[in-house]
Design a protein around this motif. Structure first.
Motif, PDB file in Angstrom:
ATOM      1  N   THR A   1     -30.798 -95.523 -28.661  1.00 10.93           N
ATOM      2  CA  THR A   1     -30.416 -94.438 -27.749  1.00 10.93           C
ATOM      3  C   THR A   1     -31.179 -93.148 -28.017  1.00 10.93           C
ATOM      4  OG1 THR A   1     -28.467 -94.149 -29.183  1.00 10.93           O
ATOM      5  CG2 THR A   1     -28.141 -95.303 -27.110  1.00 10.93           C
ATOM      6  N   GLY A   2     -32.203 -93.203 -28.866  1.00  7.74           N
ATOM      7  CA  GLY A   2     -33.133 -92.099 -29.037  1.00  7.74           C
ATOM      8  C   GLY A   2     -32.465 -90.801 -29.449  1.00  7.74           C
ATOM      9  N   THR A   3     -32.905 -89.719 -28.826  1.00  7.35           N
ATOM     10  CA  THR A   3     -32.309 -88.409 -29.069  1.00  7.35           C
ATOM     11  C   THR A   3     -31.029 -88.314 -28.252  1.00  7.35           C
ATOM     12  OG1 THR A   3     -34.478 -87.400 -29.424  1.00  7.35           O
ATOM     13  CG2 THR A   3     -32.639 -85.918 -28.898  1.00  7.35           C
ATOM     14  N   GLU A   4     -29.893 -88.214 -28.924  1.00  2.15           N
ATOM     15  CA  GLU A   4     -28.606 -88.155 -28.239  1.00  2.15           C
ATOM     16  C   GLU A   4     -28.155 -86.706 -28.084  1.00  2.15           C
ATOM     17  OE1 GLU A   4     -25.570 -90.629 -29.853  1.00  2.15           O
ATOM     18  OE2 GLU A   4     -26.862 -92.403 -30.000  1.00  2.15           O
ATOM     19  N   VAL A   5     -27.758 -86.362 -26.868  1.00  2.00           N
ATOM     20  CA  VAL A   5     -27.219 -85.031 -26.577  1.00  2.00           C
ATOM     21  C   VAL A   5     -25.869 -85.246 -25.908  1.00  2.00           C
ATOM     22  CG1 VAL A   5     -27.653 -82.809 -25.473  1.00  2.00           C
ATOM     23  CG2 VAL A   5     -29.588 -84.269 -26.131  1.00  2.00           C
ATOM     24  N   LYS A   6     -24.815 -84.636 -26.467  1.00  2.00           N
ATOM     25  CA  LYS A   6     -23.482 -84.905 -25.934  1.00  2.00           C
ATOM     26  C   LYS A   6     -22.684 -83.616 -25.750  1.00  2.00           C
ATOM     27  CE  LYS A   6     -19.551 -88.032 -26.396  1.00  2.00           C
ATOM     28  NZ  LYS A   6     -18.778 -88.924 -27.283  1.00  2.00           N
ATOM     29  N   PRO A   7     -23.032 -82.849 -24.727  1.00  2.00           N
ATOM     30  CA  PRO A   7     -22.220 -81.676 -24.402  1.00  2.00           C
ATOM     31  C   PRO A   7     -20.958 -82.099 -23.655  1.00  2.00           C
ATOM     32  CG  PRO A   7     -24.056 -81.837 -22.891  1.00  2.00           C
ATOM     33  CD  PRO A   7     -24.184 -82.989 -23.850  1.00  2.00           C
ATOM     34  N   ASN A   8     -20.113 -81.145 -23.342  1.00  2.00           N
ATOM     35  CA  ASN A   8     -18.837 -81.432 -22.688  1.00  2.00           C
ATOM     36  C   ASN A   8     -18.873 -81.021 -21.224  1.00  2.00           C
ATOM     37  OD1 ASN A   8     -16.102 -81.993 -22.251  1.00  2.00           O
ATOM     38  ND2 ASN A   8     -15.468 -79.952 -22.892  1.00  2.00           N
ATOM     39  N   GLY A   9     -18.644 -81.973 -20.334  1.00  2.00           N
ATOM     40  CA  GLY A   9     -18.508 -81.653 -18.917  1.00  2.00           C
ATOM     41  C   GLY A   9     -19.753 -81.973 -18.107  1.00  2.00           C
ATOM     42  N   ASN A  10     -19.536 -82.181 -16.800  1.00  2.00           N
ATOM     43  CA  ASN A  10     -20.634 -82.531 -15.902  1.00  2.00           C
ATOM     44  C   ASN A  10     -21.756 -81.508 -15.912  1.00  2.00           C
ATOM     45  OD1 ASN A  10     -19.419 -84.875 -15.039  1.00  2.00           O
ATOM     46  ND2 ASN A  10     -19.088 -84.198 -12.921  1.00  2.00           N
ATOM     47  N   ASP A  11     -21.415 -80.224 -15.771  1.00  2.00           N
ATOM     48  CA  ASP A  11     -22.455 -79.193 -15.679  1.00  2.00           C
ATOM     49  C   ASP A  11     -23.294 -79.143 -16.938  1.00  2.00           C
ATOM     50  OD1 ASP A  11     -22.211 -78.277 -13.111  1.00  2.00           O
ATOM     51  OD2 ASP A  11     -20.900 -76.602 -13.598  1.00  2.00           O
ATOM     52  N   ALA A  12     -22.635 -79.200 -18.090  1.00  2.00           N
ATOM     53  CA  ALA A  12     -23.366 -79.125 -19.354  1.00  2.00           C
ATOM     54  C   ALA A  12     -24.246 -80.355 -19.547  1.00  2.00           C
ATOM     55  CB  ALA A  12     -22.389 -78.977 -20.517  1.00  2.00           C
ATOM     56  N   CYS A  13     -23.730 -81.534 -19.165  1.00  2.00           N
ATOM     57  CA  CYS A  13     -24.536 -82.755 -19.298  1.00  2.00           C
ATOM     58  C   CYS A  13     -25.729 -82.729 -18.350  1.00  2.00           C
ATOM     59  CB  CYS A  13     -23.676 -83.983 -19.050  1.00  2.00           C
ATOM     60  SG  CYS A  13     -22.579 -84.415 -20.416  1.00  2.00           S
ATOM     61  N   LEU A  14     -25.520 -82.264 -17.126  1.00  2.00           N
ATOM     62  CA  LEU A  14     -26.638 -82.184 -16.189  1.00  2.00           C
ATOM     63  C   LEU A  14     -27.673 -81.176 -16.671  1.00  2.00           C
ATOM     64  CD1 LEU A  14     -27.985 -83.070 -13.618  1.00  2.00           C
ATOM     65  CD2 LEU A  14     -26.564 -81.436 -12.348  1.00  2.00           C
ATOM     66  N   SER A  15     -27.214 -80.046 -17.195  1.00  2.00           N
ATOM     67  CA  SER A  15     -28.151 -79.056 -17.746  1.00  2.00           C
ATOM     68  C   SER A  15     -28.959 -79.650 -18.886  1.00  2.00           C
ATOM     69  CB  SER A  15     -27.393 -77.819 -18.234  1.00  2.00           C
ATOM     70  OG  SER A  15     -26.811 -77.115 -17.157  1.00  2.00           O
ATOM     71  N   ALA A  16     -28.297 -80.438 -19.735  1.00  2.00           N
ATOM     72  CA  ALA A  16     -28.995 -81.067 -20.854  1.00  2.00           C
ATOM     73  C   ALA A  16     -30.038 -82.062 -20.364  1.00  2.00           C
ATOM     74  CB  ALA A  16     -27.989 -81.757 -21.774  1.00  2.00           C
ATOM     75  N   ALA A  17     -29.706 -82.819 -19.316  1.00  2.00           N
ATOM     76  CA  ALA A  17     -30.664 -83.776 -18.765  1.00  2.00           C
ATOM     77  C   ALA A  17     -31.868 -83.058 -18.162  1.00  2.00           C
ATOM     78  CB  ALA A  17     -29.981 -84.649 -17.722  1.00  2.00           C
ATOM     79  N   ILE A  18     -31.615 -81.966 -17.442  1.00  2.00           N
ATOM     80  CA  ILE A  18     -32.705 -81.188 -16.850  1.00  2.00           C
ATOM     81  C   ILE A  18     -33.578 -80.583 -17.934  1.00  2.00           C
ATOM     82  CG2 ILE A  18     -33.221 -79.122 -15.492  1.00  2.00           C
ATOM     83  CD1 ILE A  18     -30.695 -79.793 -13.814  1.00  2.00           C
ATOM     84  N   ASP A  19     -32.951 -80.045 -18.979  1.00  2.00           N
ATOM     85  CA  ASP A  19     -33.711 -79.480 -20.096  1.00  2.00           C
ATOM     86  C   ASP A  19     -34.564 -80.545 -20.779  1.00  2.00           C
ATOM     87  OD1 ASP A  19     -32.683 -76.964 -19.659  1.00  2.00           O
ATOM     88  OD2 ASP A  19     -31.135 -77.113 -21.211  1.00  2.00           O
TER      89      ASP A  19
END
Length: 406
Positions: free
Chosen positions: A268-286
């Motif tokens: 699963t490579g670099t894992e980023v696990k923020p809380n909530g849709n907006d934070a997860c989408l922001s992380a994906a965009i980043d």
């Protein structure tokens, strides 16, 4: 080389599958029923949203057309108002079950061809052997719940007794799952995770897909609320997924949200696990901003399912869809020549349906990016076609299931 972003809108189904009746879900239609409710005013909530469902960017990407192809009905206000700018279609699940691992694993090229284990809708729900071992190995005074229940309702029912006795709250649902809820501070977050790891080991005998830690906070005076520190302990996929294939081929992988948990943190490579849709989408965009050539970002947006589908909250679900739609231009803004975006789902969770569980549905497949040819990709006979198409786009040979449309 190209890059790829795959976003799973958790539970955003678009119509009951052919075998939905076997799951008690014939007639379910998450997006269609939300659109109809909003058109009739049942999706209005003061201070949150009102009026018809407004998804201009996803509609322009073919969402309404995918819904129509799936069910034969165009949902209100989802017809594209101009030429569709991307490729669109819908996927049919072949896996057994209608839960998160089944859907995600099939998307990643590993359909579930075995039967998951489930706990009966009885009180107690769990085998005595399992509960006794959990109590002994977890050094517990006992457990509370031990039945099928809604996660928010069972916390309200047992939170005070949990604080008084120190016993964690254990419950399940029609999914293949053991959920354990405990107060983050009183019981301890790490202790809850450690207990779930014990539960994961004990549940292997019963072929249970996930053990989920459900931490909460609060007091009897202020009320209790689940926190964002949920953690899923899943059994690993039984075969190599596209994550394994890409990792072995040396491609960069970034997983966002609960993807790491779903795939048991394998490849699963670099894992980023923020809380909530907006934070997860922001992380994906980043992640896309700095993703190297040949890289892959795999994101799950869980709020549709956990916050609104299971709670049968039509206005909340509609507002979440509209909030995501407003951010689609942000996704487009970070794309480079050769990039591919796929938006899909893993199952349904119709908020107009009876009960509180997932619904067996087709899922949308919306594809866009520089160079993506607009038009229909048709009915895809397995979610695995999604993973196969990601591999094809990235120039990697697919060793598993699925047929690419690329």
């Amino acid at each position: 080389m190209a890059r790829a972003l795959l976003i799973v809108l958790d539970s955003v189904g678009i119509g009951g599958a052919e075998d939905a009746a076997a799951y008690g879900d014939a007639g379910s239609d998450t997006v269609g029923h939300i659109a109809e409710a909003c058109a009739e005013g049942r999706g209005d909530q003061p201070g949150l949203r009102q009026g018809p469902l407004h998804l201009p960017f996803m509609s322009a990407s073919g969402l309404g057309l995918a819904c129509e192809a799936s069910t034969g009905r165009m949902p209100p206000n989802l017809a594209p108002r101009e030429a569709v700018r991307g490729a669109w279609g819908y996927g049919v699940e072949t896996s057994n079950g209608k839960d998160t691992p089944s859907g995600h694993w099939e998307i990643a090229g590993v359909p579930v061809d075995f039967d998951w284990g489930y706990f009966p809708n009885t009180v107690p729900a769990f085998p005595e052997k399992l509960t006794n071992a959990l109590i002994e190995r977890g050094h517990l005074p006992g457990i509370l719940g031990n039945k099928h229940a809604s996660g928010t309702a069972i916390i309200e029912e047992f939170a005070v007794e949990h604080l008084r006795t120190g016993k964690p709250i254990c419950y399940t649902s029609v999914d293949s799952v053991l959920q354990i809820a405990a107060h983050e501070e009183f019981f301890g977050l790490q202790r809850l995770y450690d207990l779930c790891r014990i539960g994961r080991e004990l549940c292997d005998e019963y072929k249970i897909g996930r053990v989920i830690a459900r931490p909460f906070q609060g007091t009897p005076e202020t009320g209790f609320k689940r926190t964002g520190n949920r953690k899923d302990f899943a059994t690993p996929p039984p075969a190599a997924t596209i994550l394994d294939t890409l990792t072995e081929a040396g491609h960069a992988v970034v997983t966002v949200g609960k993807i790491g948990d779903i795939f048991a943190h394998r490849s699963t490579g670099t894992e980023v696990k923020p809380n909530g849709n907006d934070a997860c989408l922001s992380a994906a965009i980043d992640a896309m901003r700095t993703l190297p050539e040949g890289g892959f970002v795999f994101a799950n947006l869980v709020d549709f399912d956990s916050e609104f589908g299971h709670r049968r909250d039509i206005p909340g679900y509609a507002a979440a869809l509209e909030a995501f739609d407003r951010r689609v231009p942000e996704i487009e803004a970070v794309l480079k020549e050769g990039d591919l975006v796929i938006i899909t789902a893993d199952h349904g969770n119709d908020p107009s349906w009876h009960g509180t569980d997932h619904t067996r549905e087709h899922v949308p497949i919306l594809c866009f990016g520089p160079g993506v040819k607009p038009g229909s990709i048709g009915r895809r006979e397995s979610f695995a076609d999604i993973g196969a198409s990601v591999l094809a786009h990235l120039g990697v040979v697919n060793p598993g299931k699925g047929r690419s449309w690329i």
